[in-house]
Design a protein around this motif. Structure first.
Motif, PDB file in Angstrom:
ATOM      1  N   ALA A 109     126.407  43.248  59.990  1.00  0.00           N
ATOM      2  CA  ALA A 109     125.669  42.197  60.694  1.00  0.00           C
ATOM      3  C   ALA A 109     126.624  41.352  61.533  1.00  0.00           C
ATOM      4  N   LYS A 116     126.404  41.015  65.528  1.00  0.00           N
ATOM      5  CA  LYS A 116     126.258  39.669  66.115  1.00  0.00           C
ATOM      6  C   LYS A 116     127.375  39.391  67.105  1.00  0.00           C
ATOM      7  N   LYS A 117     128.584  39.746  66.753  1.00  0.00           N
ATOM      8  CA  LYS A 117     129.751  39.543  67.619  1.00  0.00           C
ATOM      9  C   LYS A 117     129.587  40.356  68.901  1.00  0.00           C
ATOM     10  N   GLU A 150     127.000  38.697  71.161  1.00  0.00           N
ATOM     11  CA  GLU A 150     127.510  37.455  71.775  1.00  0.00           C
ATOM     12  C   GLU A 150     128.454  37.753  72.931  1.00  0.00           C
TER      13      GLU A 150
END
Length: 109
Positions: free
Chosen positions: A99, A103-104, A107
């Protein structure tokens, strides 16, 4: 599970290969072997007769030998529960890492 029994000051080892016959059932010894030292634990060409072919009195004596030392069904069940819990914890940790990576990646896009 593999059980190695030694005595202080003696280098020889009595080695048992064991398994549980289903959860909560009897522990079964598959093989008993003798090794002169920890360096000789590698598989040998002759591992001896299958445990189930040994004299019944000898089989019972080996089972009692292990039970007196706490190697029994309760220990086997504890190990199974412990390994399941450890696997679950590693899986949850892996999911958190996945996760975080996703997410990284989102972004930075």
């Amino acid at each position: 599970m593999k059980v190695c029994i030694t005595k202080p000051g003696i280098t020889s080892i009595l080695h048992f290969d064991c398994r549980l016959q289903g959860y909560g059932n009897d522990a079964v010894i598959n093989l008993v072997s003798y090794h002169q030292s920890t360096q000789s634990l590698h598989p040998s060409k002759y591992r001896g007769p299958p445990f189930r072919t040994l004299d019944y009195a000898l089989q019972d004596a080996f089972k009692e030998f292990l039970e007196v030392r706490g190697i029994n069904v309760e220990l086997g069940n504890f190990l199974i529960r412990h390994l399941h819990n450890k696997e679950q914890q590693q899986y949850v940790k892996w999911l958190h890492s996945l996760a975080f990576i996703i997410k990284k990646g989102l972004e930075s896009s």
